[in-house]
Design a protein around this motif. Structure first.
Motif, PDB file in Angstrom:
ATOM      1  N   ALA A 249      66.290  44.095  63.624  1.00 35.90           N
ATOM      2  CA  ALA A 249      66.156  43.053  62.614  1.00 35.90           C
ATOM      3  C   ALA A 249      66.175  43.677  61.224  1.00 35.90           C
ATOM      4  O   ALA A 249      65.714  44.807  61.031  1.00 35.90           O
ATOM      5  N   PRO A 250      66.739  42.981  60.241  1.00 35.80           N
ATOM      6  CA  PRO A 250      66.757  43.543  58.887  1.00 35.80           C
ATOM      7  C   PRO A 250      65.355  43.727  58.342  1.00 35.80           C
ATOM      8  O   PRO A 250      64.444  42.944  58.650  1.00 35.80           O
ATOM      9  N   ALA A 251      65.184  44.779  57.565  1.00 34.61           N
ATOM     10  CA  ALA A 251      63.860  45.053  56.999  1.00 34.61           C
ATOM     11  C   ALA A 251      63.491  43.961  56.000  1.00 34.61           C
ATOM     12  O   ALA A 251      64.323  43.536  55.202  1.00 34.61           O
ATOM     13  N   PRO A 252      62.253  43.471  56.053  1.00 37.68           N
ATOM     14  CA  PRO A 252      61.833  42.444  55.087  1.00 37.68           C
ATOM     15  C   PRO A 252      61.911  42.982  53.665  1.00 37.68           C
ATOM     16  O   PRO A 252      61.691  44.177  53.418  1.00 37.68           O
ATOM     17  N   GLU A 253      62.242  42.111  52.731  1.00 41.07           N
ATOM     18  CA  GLU A 253      62.312  42.510  51.331  1.00 41.07           C
ATOM     19  C   GLU A 253      60.964  42.256  50.659  1.00 41.07           C
ATOM     20  O   GLU A 253      60.321  41.236  50.884  1.00 41.07           O
ATOM     21  N   LEU A 254      60.567  43.193  49.833  1.00 43.39           N
ATOM     22  CA  LEU A 254      59.294  43.083  49.130  1.00 43.39           C
ATOM     23  C   LEU A 254      59.563  42.584  47.716  1.00 43.39           C
ATOM     24  O   LEU A 254      60.325  43.204  46.965  1.00 43.39           O
ATOM     25  N   PRO A 255      58.984  41.450  47.317  1.00 45.18           N
ATOM     26  CA  PRO A 255      59.205  40.959  45.957  1.00 45.18           C
ATOM     27  C   PRO A 255      58.555  41.861  44.926  1.00 45.18           C
ATOM     28  O   PRO A 255      57.665  42.662  45.250  1.00 45.18           O
ATOM     29  N   ALA A 256      58.985  41.730  43.692  1.00 45.11           N
ATOM     30  CA  ALA A 256      58.356  42.489  42.607  1.00 45.11           C
ATOM     31  C   ALA A 256      56.892  42.064  42.498  1.00 45.11           C
ATOM     32  O   ALA A 256      56.569  40.882  42.619  1.00 45.11           O
ATOM     33  N   PRO A 257      55.988  43.000  42.291  1.00 43.38           N
ATOM     34  CA  PRO A 257      54.564  42.645  42.243  1.00 43.38           C
ATOM     35  C   PRO A 257      54.219  41.800  41.018  1.00 43.38           C
ATOM     36  O   PRO A 257      54.790  41.990  39.945  1.00 43.38           O
ATOM     37  N   ARG A 258      53.313  40.870  41.218  1.00 41.67           N
ATOM     38  CA  ARG A 258      52.810  40.060  40.115  1.00 41.67           C
ATOM     39  C   ARG A 258      51.850  40.899  39.290  1.00 41.67           C
ATOM     40  O   ARG A 258      51.044  41.658  39.817  1.00 41.67           O
ATOM     41  N   GLY A 259      51.905  40.786  37.982  1.00 43.53           N
ATOM     42  CA  GLY A 259      51.047  41.581  37.110  1.00 43.53           C
ATOM     43  C   GLY A 259      49.674  40.978  36.936  1.00 43.53           C
ATOM     44  O   GLY A 259      49.356  39.896  37.428  1.00 43.53           O
ATOM     45  N   GLY A 260      48.836  41.695  36.216  1.00 46.06           N
ATOM     46  CA  GLY A 260      47.502  41.205  35.895  1.00 46.06           C
ATOM     47  C   GLY A 260      46.496  41.458  36.997  1.00 46.06           C
ATOM     48  O   GLY A 260      46.837  41.850  38.118  1.00 46.06           O
ATOM     49  N   VAL A 261      45.229  41.236  36.658  1.00 43.60           N
ATOM     50  CA  VAL A 261      44.130  41.389  37.607  1.00 43.60           C
ATOM     51  C   VAL A 261      43.455  40.029  37.754  1.00 43.60           C
ATOM     52  O   VAL A 261      42.995  39.446  36.766  1.00 43.60           O
ATOM     53  N   ALA A 262      43.402  39.521  38.985  1.00 41.28           N
ATOM     54  CA  ALA A 262      42.875  38.185  39.251  1.00 41.28           C
ATOM     55  C   ALA A 262      41.464  38.258  39.808  1.00 41.28           C
ATOM     56  O   ALA A 262      41.129  39.175  40.561  1.00 41.28           O
ATOM     57  N   LEU A 263      40.646  37.286  39.441  1.00 38.31           N
ATOM     58  CA  LEU A 263      39.311  37.141  40.012  1.00 38.31           C
ATOM     59  C   LEU A 263      39.409  36.228  41.227  1.00 38.31           C
ATOM     60  O   LEU A 263      39.832  35.078  41.130  1.00 38.31           O
ATOM     61  N   VAL A 264      39.069  36.761  42.393  1.00 39.54           N
ATOM     62  CA  VAL A 264      39.135  36.007  43.640  1.00 39.54           C
ATOM     63  C   VAL A 264      37.719  35.578  44.018  1.00 39.54           C
ATOM     64  O   VAL A 264      36.868  36.426  44.310  1.00 39.54           O
ATOM     65  N   PRO A 265      37.432  34.265  44.017  1.00 37.59           N
ATOM     66  CA  PRO A 265      36.054  33.814  44.243  1.00 37.59           C
ATOM     67  C   PRO A 265      35.572  34.092  45.669  1.00 37.59           C
ATOM     68  O   PRO A 265      36.294  33.864  46.635  1.00 37.59           O
ATOM     69  N   ARG A 266      34.334  34.552  45.762  1.00 36.21           N
ATOM     70  CA  ARG A 266      33.638  34.687  47.040  1.00 36.21           C
ATOM     71  C   ARG A 266      32.186  34.301  46.770  1.00 36.21           C
ATOM     72  O   ARG A 266      31.347  35.161  46.472  1.00 36.21           O
ATOM     73  N   ALA A 267      31.939  33.009  46.843  1.00 38.06           N
ATOM     74  CA  ALA A 267      30.656  32.458  46.407  1.00 38.06           C
ATOM     75  C   ALA A 267      29.490  33.110  47.128  1.00 38.06           C
ATOM     76  O   ALA A 267      29.505  33.283  48.351  1.00 38.06           O
ATOM     77  N   GLY A 268      28.476  33.470  46.348  1.00 42.88           N
ATOM     78  CA  GLY A 268      27.257  34.019  46.914  1.00 42.88           C
ATOM     79  C   GLY A 268      27.326  35.482  47.305  1.00 42.88           C
ATOM     80  O   GLY A 268      26.336  36.027  47.800  1.00 42.88           O
ATOM     81  N   ALA A 269      28.457  36.124  47.105  1.00 43.32           N
ATOM     82  CA  ALA A 269      28.591  37.531  47.490  1.00 43.32           C
ATOM     83  C   ALA A 269      27.675  38.402  46.642  1.00 43.32           C
ATOM     84  O   ALA A 269      27.599  38.235  45.420  1.00 43.32           O
ATOM     85  N   VAL A 270      26.971  39.319  47.267  1.00 43.32           N
ATOM     86  CA  VAL A 270      26.098  40.235  46.532  1.00 43.32           C
ATOM     87  C   VAL A 270      26.818  41.530  46.176  1.00 43.32           C
ATOM     88  O   VAL A 270      26.283  42.353  45.446  1.00 43.32           O
ATOM     89  N   GLN A 271      28.026  41.698  46.715  1.00 41.06           N
ATOM     90  CA  GLN A 271      28.853  42.852  46.387  1.00 41.06           C
ATOM     91  C   GLN A 271      30.224  42.362  45.926  1.00 41.06           C
ATOM     92  O   GLN A 271      30.646  41.257  46.256  1.00 41.06           O
ATOM     93  N   SER A 272      30.904  43.208  45.180  1.00 43.78           N
ATOM     94  CA  SER A 272      32.262  42.909  44.733  1.00 43.78           C
ATOM     95  C   SER A 272      33.176  44.045  45.154  1.00 43.78           C
ATOM     96  O   SER A 272      32.748  45.196  45.292  1.00 43.78           O
ATOM     97  N   GLN A 273      34.449  43.700  45.341  1.00 41.17           N
ATOM     98  CA  GLN A 273      35.468  44.700  45.651  1.00 41.17           C
ATOM     99  C   GLN A 273      36.516  44.690  44.540  1.00 41.17           C
ATOM    100  O   GLN A 273      37.098  43.630  44.240  1.00 41.17           O
ATOM    101  N   ILE A 274      36.725  45.829  43.935  1.00 43.48           N
ATOM    102  CA  ILE A 274      37.750  45.991  42.902  1.00 43.48           C
ATOM    103  C   ILE A 274      38.922  46.710  43.538  1.00 43.48           C
ATOM    104  O   ILE A 274      38.761  47.790  44.120  1.00 43.48           O
TER     105      ILE A 274
END
Length: 460
Positions: A249-274
């Motif tokens: 099968a043909p190799a999947p194509e990877l789109p150009a990455p989206r820029g910027g840093v997004a905040l992904v909500p995880r309500a009540g989390a006591v730790q964060s992952q950067i």
């Protein structure tokens, strides 16, 4: 003098001294050159690449195998997971996650697993049982039964297993990073969706096996107490019935990455992952050895700048790292940190500051030498066992290198200059070039992140 049951013993202090004084320590030798045993590297008529290396340190043989297992949809990714989970179920004496032994008790172990885009097989056997191992593996590859009962059992277990795995903060953060950078790319998915796994049928698994579990493009590595020529002949005989089933099968194509840093909500989390990432040069690029040392000096091991700053000195992170990830055919430079919610903004600001500082103040000769000796030492340590050697060779080959890359790369690192590392630091560590996510409690993090962004924007 210590006496016990009539025998005499010397203390550690006494052992370490002579009449003339303390015993001198032998000099450390970090520059020992490692040689690559001559591998027999061949491609069989059916397209299977076999690499056999004689390393008879113990009377065992280690087998490592990788087969391309692409997925263009989330349903295909889930089906590939079931293929890996049940491939060995119909093999005599086989079974995922448990030892395989023939009636004579030959002590063979065999296991299959899936990673993004690949089926992985790990096995070991005493040298005299290599033939039995190869025959058993070939039987699974050519005629796995995929009984309805096994598929139903796997389908029943997987949702619970997937739920546990997907609840892990590391998995949530990794999937959030990939989704932010590329959107939906099933080929990058390591952990299938539970809903898709529940829909997998035995018929779909059999069709997937026929279409994807093929010899062309697969790599089999054998390392241990063996005769390479005889081992390859046995592999050829055992897999003679395993024929190629057509164009891959043909190799999947990877789109150009989206820029910027997004905040992904995880309500009540006591730790964060950067999680930060940017595309960089391939591992075969002449600049990669210098880039790998720059990454290590920046944040890739315990004495690196980022670790010393936000973990050891300021105590802002439980874990921090800088390294590389393969995103399909692109290599990404990544920076990670796990922090408590109340110090996430501060830790993120320090990461950005360290990235800017690396370009302005590149690693010194002492930092580069320390990073070089660490990574060379870790690479050489991986080669000391048959299992580590086999795994290292397979990794090198699946990444597009020749088998001797496992010993050539440390030598390339020895040749890297301070100027080359400085150039890599300036070219690839600009904070603005990274995309990423911060996964955590948005209600607590958003005001601080907005204020940090405003300060940085005003400073620029």
């Amino acid at each position: 003098m210590i006496t016990q049951t009539g025998a005499s013993f010397r203390s550690a202090e006494e052992i370490g001294r002579t009449v003339a004084g303390p015993r001198p320590l032998p000099p450390l030798d970090g520059r020992t050159a490692h040689t690559m045993p001559m591998p027999l590297d061949t491609v069989l008529p059916n397209g299977l690449r076999v690499i056999a290396v004689r390393r008879p340190s113990v009377p065992m043989v280690e087998l490592r195998m990788a087969l391309p297992l692409p997925a263009s949809t989330y349903g295909e990714a889930a089906t590939a997971e079931v293929v890996a989970a049940t491939l060995l179920r119909g093999t005599p004496g086989g079974g995922r996650g448990r030892s395989l032994s023939d009636p004579a008790g030959q002590g063979i172990s065999l296991d299959a697993s899936r990673s993004a885009g690949r089926l992985n097989i790990v096995a070991s056997a005493p040298g005299p049982a290599l033939g039995t191992l190869l025959d058993t593996l070939a039987g699974a590859l050519t005629s796995a039964s995929y009984d309805e009962e096994d598929i139903v059992g796997a389908r029943a277990r997987m949702p619970r297993q997937i739920a546990v795995i997907r609840a892990q903060p590391q998995v949530i953060a990794q999937e959030a990073l990939l989704a932010h950078c590329y959107g939906e790319v099933p080929a990058l998915q390591e952990v299938p969706l539970a809903a898709e796994a529940e829909r997998v049928t035995a018929d779909r698994v059999r069709r997937t096996h026929r279409a994807w579990v093929r010899p062309r493009g697969a790599v089999l590595v054998l390392v241990g107490d063996l005769d390479p020529e005889r081992a390859v002949v046995h592999v050829a005989a055992a897999t003679a019935g395993w024929q190629d089933t057509g164009a891959p099968a043909p190799a999947p194509e990877l789109p150009a990455p989206r820029g910027g840093v997004a905040l992904v909500p995880r309500a009540g989390a006591v730790q964060s992952q950067i999680r930060l990432a940017r595309h960089t040069v391939s591992r075969s690029d002449d600049r990669f050895p210098a880039l790998s040392l720059a990454a290590l000096a920046f944040g890739g091991y315990f004495s690196s700048r980022l670790v010393m700053n936000i973990r050891e000195t300021k105590g802002l992170a439980y874990r921090t790292d800088c390294g590389f990830q393969d995103h399909l055919d692109r290599l990404a430079l990544t920076v990670d940190a796990d922090t408590a919610t109340d110090v996430t903004v501060r830790a993120y600001g320090e990461i950005l500051a360290e990235l800017r500082r690396l370009a302005d103040s590149p690693p010194s000769a002492a930092e580069i030498d320390a990073a070089r000796e660490y990574t060379i030492g870790m690479a050489m340590l991986a080669l000391t066992s048959q299992a580590g050697f086999a795994g290292s060779v397979l990794t090198a080959v699946t990444l597009g290198h020749e088998p001797d890359r496992v010993i050539r790369f440390p030598e390339l690192l020895r040749e890297v200059t301070t100027g080359e590392v400085a150039a890599a630091a300036g070219a690839f560590f600009s904070p603005g070039a990274f995309s990423g996510v911060i996964v955590g409690d948005a209600e607590q993090l958003e005001p601080g992140l907005r204020a940090l962004h405003d300060r940085l924007k005003a400073h620029d």
